[in-house]
Design a protein around this motif. Structure first.
Motif, short mmCIF file in Angstrom:
data_model
loop_
_atom_site.label_atom_id
_atom_site.label_comp_id
_atom_site.label_asym_id
_atom_site.label_seq_id
_atom_site.Cartn_x
_atom_site.Cartn_y
_atom_site.Cartn_z
N ARG A 2 0.85 -1.20 0.00
CA ARG A 2 0.00 0.00 0.00
C ARG A 2 0.88 1.24 0.00
O ARG A 2 1.97 1.25 0.59
CB ARG A 2 -0.90 0.04 1.24
CG ARG A 2 -2.11 -0.82 1.19
CD ARG A 2 -3.23 -0.31 2.08
NE ARG A 2 -2.77 0.14 3.40
CZ ARG A 2 -3.51 0.90 4.23
NH1 ARG A 2 -4.71 1.30 3.88
NH2 ARG A 2 -3.05 1.25 5.40
N PHE A 3 0.38 2.31 -0.63
CA PHE A 3 1.08 3.58 -0.67
C PHE A 3 0.27 4.59 0.13
O PHE A 3 -0.91 4.83 -0.17
CB PHE A 3 1.25 4.04 -2.11
CG PHE A 3 2.11 3.12 -2.93
CD1 PHE A 3 3.48 3.30 -3.01
CD2 PHE A 3 1.54 2.03 -3.60
CE1 PHE A 3 4.28 2.45 -3.75
CE2 PHE A 3 2.32 1.17 -4.34
CZ PHE A 3 3.70 1.37 -4.41
N GLU A 14 3.82 0.65 2.50
CA GLU A 14 3.54 -0.31 3.58
C GLU A 14 3.52 -1.72 3.00
O GLU A 14 2.88 -1.96 1.98
CB GLU A 14 2.20 0.01 4.23
CG GLU A 14 1.87 -0.88 5.41
CD GLU A 14 0.53 -0.54 6.02
OE1 GLU A 14 0.48 -0.13 7.18
OE2 GLU A 14 -0.49 -0.67 5.29
N LEU A 15 4.21 -2.62 3.68
CA LEU A 15 4.32 -4.01 3.23
C LEU A 15 3.84 -4.96 4.31
O LEU A 15 3.47 -4.53 5.41
CB LEU A 15 5.76 -4.32 2.82
CG LEU A 15 6.24 -3.42 1.66
CD1 LEU A 15 7.31 -2.47 2.14
CD2 LEU A 15 6.72 -4.24 0.48
N ASP A 16 3.84 -6.26 4.01
CA ASP A 16 3.28 -7.24 4.95
C ASP A 16 4.18 -7.52 6.13
O ASP A 16 3.71 -7.78 7.23
CB ASP A 16 2.97 -8.55 4.21
CG ASP A 16 1.82 -8.40 3.24
OD1 ASP A 16 1.00 -7.48 3.42
OD2 ASP A 16 1.74 -9.21 2.29
N ASP A 17 5.50 -7.52 5.90
CA ASP A 17 6.40 -7.90 6.98
C ASP A 17 7.79 -7.33 6.71
O ASP A 17 8.03 -6.66 5.69
CB ASP A 17 6.46 -9.42 7.14
CG ASP A 17 6.79 -10.14 5.83
OD1 ASP A 17 7.57 -9.60 5.02
OD2 ASP A 17 6.25 -11.25 5.61
N PRO A 528 -5.23 6.14 0.81
CA PRO A 528 -4.22 5.11 0.54
C PRO A 528 -4.42 4.53 -0.86
O PRO A 528 -5.54 4.50 -1.38
CB PRO A 528 -4.49 4.05 1.61
CG PRO A 528 -5.43 4.68 2.58
CD PRO A 528 -6.17 5.74 1.86
N VAL A 529 -3.34 4.10 -1.47
CA VAL A 529 -3.39 3.53 -2.81
C VAL A 529 -2.77 2.14 -2.76
O VAL A 529 -1.65 1.97 -2.28
CB VAL A 529 -2.64 4.41 -3.83
CG1 VAL A 529 -2.64 3.76 -5.20
CG2 VAL A 529 -3.24 5.80 -3.88
N ASP A 530 -3.50 1.15 -3.25
CA ASP A 530 -2.94 -0.19 -3.35
C ASP A 530 -1.99 -0.27 -4.53
O ASP A 530 -2.13 0.47 -5.52
CB ASP A 530 -4.06 -1.23 -3.52
CG ASP A 530 -4.90 -1.38 -2.26
OD1 ASP A 530 -4.33 -1.23 -1.16
OD2 ASP A 530 -6.11 -1.61 -2.37
N ALA A 531 -1.02 -1.17 -4.43
CA ALA A 531 -0.08 -1.34 -5.52
C ALA A 531 -0.82 -1.75 -6.78
O ALA A 531 -1.78 -2.54 -6.73
CB ALA A 531 0.95 -2.40 -5.16
#
Length: 539
Positions: A2-3, A14-17, A528-531
Motif C-alpha cells: 500500500r502507498f 507499507e508491506l506485509d512484513d 491510501p493507494v494499493d499497488a
C-alpha cells in the motif's frame, strides 16, 4: 503493498512484513529511481522522499508497485560481536513476561545471529532482527526518561543498543562497553544495514564500570574558540540559544542520522544572498535575541528571519539602529546586538565569506537531538571568517517574510493528511482543524509540543511498528496532544502521524513563538493507494 501519503514530496510504502520491506529496500538501492532523494526503511514500511519536479507520485507508485518483494534478502555482511554484561534492570521482568529464567533469556539472546535490518531513533541505533523468536516483549508502558549509553534492550522481536544516554521505552537486558557511535571513526556507526551481530555474555559488570565508550565522540564536535590572524566575530553574549546551521546533512539515514539544518531555510538562504555567499553556507541561528557579537577586523554581515531591533555600537561608544534584511558593514571593534523579536523567534546571522567552522558528516549544522555538529556558541567564542569568493556580490536588500508569526495572532498551517490518519477516530481530522492548539514551553528544534482543550482520540490502540518520519510530521502520542516535528526530529518514530505541514509552511512553523495558537488547515483527503496489479505472463 500500500502507498500512504506523507507530504507533497514523500510517501510511505507499507508491506506485509520485515522481509518484504528489506526486499523492496534492496531493489530500490540496486535500481534507483531518478528523483528519489532519501529512503528510510523500517519494520514494515519504506519512507520514500522525492523531488516532485523530477518524478511524479503516480510514476513512483507504478515503478515501486512493479518491484518484486518475494525474495529473501541475503544478510551475509560483516560480523560484529558485542560483549554484554547482563545486569539490566528489566531482565527479571522480561524473564517473568516470557515465563523463563534469567539464564534462559541470556542463553537465547546470545544463542543466535542477528541482522541489522534498519537504523533510526538516534545516530548509531540499529534495529536487529533474526534472534530467537521466543524473545518477543512489548515496550514499557511508561518510557524511561533516561536509558544509559550502551544499554542492550528488547522491543517486540527486535534487539538494539542505545548509542548514547536518552529517553526510551525498550526493555533493558544489560549494558555493553562497545561504542555504537564514535565520530573519531571513518564510519561513526558501528552497525550498518546488512551487518550480522552476535551478543556475547561478558559476565558480571566490573564494580566501578566506566561509562560505555559510546559516550565518547557521540556529542558535538569541539567548539571553535580560537582564531588565526584574520578577521573574526567574538560572541559577547549568546542569548538563549545560538548555533551554527546550514542546509543540513541529507543522505545519512544509513547511520541513523536525520538531515537537521536550519529551521527557517528561506531566511538562511536570504542571509547568505545578502552577503554574497553560496545559499547553503553556515549561519548562526539565534533564538529569541539577546545575542551580541563584536567584530575583530572589518567584515560584512546580514541578519534575516525574525523581526526585531538591531543595534550597532562602534568602538567610541556611539550607537544607532541598523536594518535587518540588508548587508551591514562592521568595522574593527563594532558590536552588533540582536534584540527581542516582535515577530518570529529565529534570527539568522551570515558573514561575507562564511564562518571558519569544520563540518561534521558533511555539514556545519548542530543536531540537538542526535548531538552531532559544532557546540552551541558561548560567550568568549571567537569565530574566524573565511575569505570571500572572488565573484561574490553583496545582494540588494531582501523583503522580510510578510507572514511572520506573532504572539497574539493565530497561525494557520496547511496540512497534507496521512500516513496514519486512519489510526485516529472519525472526529480527529475535524478536531485537528477546528480547534486551536497552543505552543507549549517544551517546544524546541526537535518539535513543537501542542496543547488543545480536547486531545485527539485514537481509533487504533495497537503498537505501531517504528516507521520513517519527516520534518513537518504531526505525531499523535498516547496523550492525544500532538507534536509537530521540526528539523531535529528522530529519523523513525512509533506513534501514528495524522498529517504533515505542507513544505511551503515549514519556514513559518519554525518561527512560531511559545504561547502562540496554531490552527491546521487540511488541504487533502487521506487516500491510501494499493499497488497496481502486475500483469502475469500466461503460456
Amino acid at each position: 503493498m500500500r502507498f500512504l501519503p506523507v507530504n507533497t514530496d514523500a510517501l510511505l510504502v507499507e508491506l506485509d512484513d520485515l522481509e518484504q520491506t528489506l526486499a523492496l529496500f534492496d531493489t530500490l538501492q540496486a535500481r534507483p529511481i531518478a528523483g528519489v532523494t532519501e529512503l528510510v526503511p523500517a519494520a514494515r514500511t519504506v519512507l520514500v522522499v522525492f523531488r516532485p519536479d523530477s518524478v511524479t507520485r503516480e510514476a513512483l507508485i507504478a515503478d515501486i508497485g512493479g518491484r518484486d518483494t518475494s525474495g529473501r534478502v541475503a544478510r551475509d555482511g560483516k560480523l560484529i560481536e558485542i560483549p554484554v554484561h547482563y545486569n539490566g534492570e528489566d531482565l527479571d521482568e522480561v524473564a517473568a513476561l516470557l515465563g523463563m529464567s534469567r539464564e534462559d533469556v541470556v542463553r537465547r539472546h546470545t544463542g543466535g545471529t542477528y541482522s541489522v535490518a534498519f537504523t533510526g531513533f538516534a545516530p548509531g541505533f540499529a534495529y536487529l532482527s533474526g534472534g530467537d523468536p521466543s524473545l518477543d516483549v512489548p515496550r514499557r508502558k511508561t518510557p524511561r526518561t533516561r536509558i544509559p549509553a550502551g544499554a542492550v534492550a528488547l522491543a517486540g522481536t527486535f534487539s538494539g543498543v542505545y548509542p548514547q544516554a536518552s529517553p526510551g521505552g525498550w526493555q533493558i537486558l544489560g549494558v555493553t562497553p562497545a561504542a555504537m557511535w564514535d565520530l573519531s571513526r571513518d564510519t561513526p556507526a558501528l552497525l550498518q544495514p546488512g551487518y550480522r551481530v552476535r551478543f556475547v555474555d561478558a559476565g558480571p559488570a566490573p564494580a566501578a564500570q566506566a561509562q560505555p565508550s559510546s559516550a565518547t565522540g557521540s556529542g558535538p564536535a569541539a567548539p571553535r574558540r580560537a582564531i588565526g590572524v584574520g578577521p573574526a566575530l567574538e560572541v559577547v553574549a549568546p542569548g538563549l540559544q545560538a548555533e551554527f546551521q546550514d542546509l543540513g546533512r541529507p543522505g545519512q539515514a544509513r547511520q541513523g542520522v536525520a538531515a537537521s539544518g536550519a529551521m527557517d531555510r528561506g531566511a538562511l538562504r536570504a542571509a547568505n544572498r545578502l552577503v554574497g555567499n553560496t545559499p547553503g553556507q553556515a549561519c548562526v541561528e539565534i533564538v529569541y535575541g539577546g545575542f551580541q557579537v563584536r567584530a575583530h577586523g572589518a567584515c560584512v554581515v546580514a541578519v534575516t528571519g525574525a523581526r526585531g531591533d538591531l543595534a550597532l555600537r562602534d568602538a567610541t561608544g556611539a550607537s544607532w539602529t541598523v536594518p535587518g534584511h540588508e548587508a551591514i558593514a562592521l568595522n574593527d571593534g563594532d558590536t552588533l546586538t540582536l534584540g527581542q523579536p516582535v515577530a518570529g523567534i529565529r534570527y539568522y546571522l551570515a558573514v561575507r565569506g562564511g564562518f571558519d567552522v569544520e563540518p561534521v558528516l558533511g555539514s556545519r549544522s548542530t543536531d540537538t537531538l542526535a548531538r552531532v555538529g559544532p557546540d552551541a556558541l558561548a560567550a568568549g567564542d571567537r569565530i574566524g571568517i573565511l575569505p570571500a569568493l572572488p565573484c561574490a556580490i553583496v545582494g540588494a536588500p531582501e523583503l522580510p517574510a510578510a507572514d511572520l508569526p506573532v504572539q497574539d495572532i493565530e497561525v494557520v498551517l496547511d496540512v497534507v493528511l496521512g500516513p496514519r490518519t486512519d489510526w485516529c477516530d472519525a472526529d480527529a481530522v475535524a478536531l485537528l482543524s477546528r480547534q486551536a492548539w497552543t505552543v507549549t514551553p517544551q517546544s524546541n528544534r526537535v518539535g513543537i509540543r501542542l496543547n488543545g482543550e480536547r486531545p485527539l482520540q485514537r481509533a487504533n490502540h495497537a503498537e505501531l511498528p517504528s516507521e520513517g518520519t519527516r520534518k513537518g510530521s504531526i505525531q499523535v502520542p498516547a496523550s492525544g496532544q500532538p507534536v509537530l516535528f521540526l528539523a531535529d526530529h528522530p529519523l523513525t518514530g512509533g506513534y501514528p502521524v495524522i498529517g504533515s505541514v505542507a513544505p511551503w509552511h515549514l519556514d513559518r512553523a519554525a518561527q512560531i513563538p511559545i504561547g502562540a495558537r496554531v490552527r491546521f488547515n487540511p488541504i487533502s483527503d487521506f487516500v491510501p493507494v494499493d499497488a497496481p496489479a502486475v500483469p502475469v505472463a500466461t503460456p
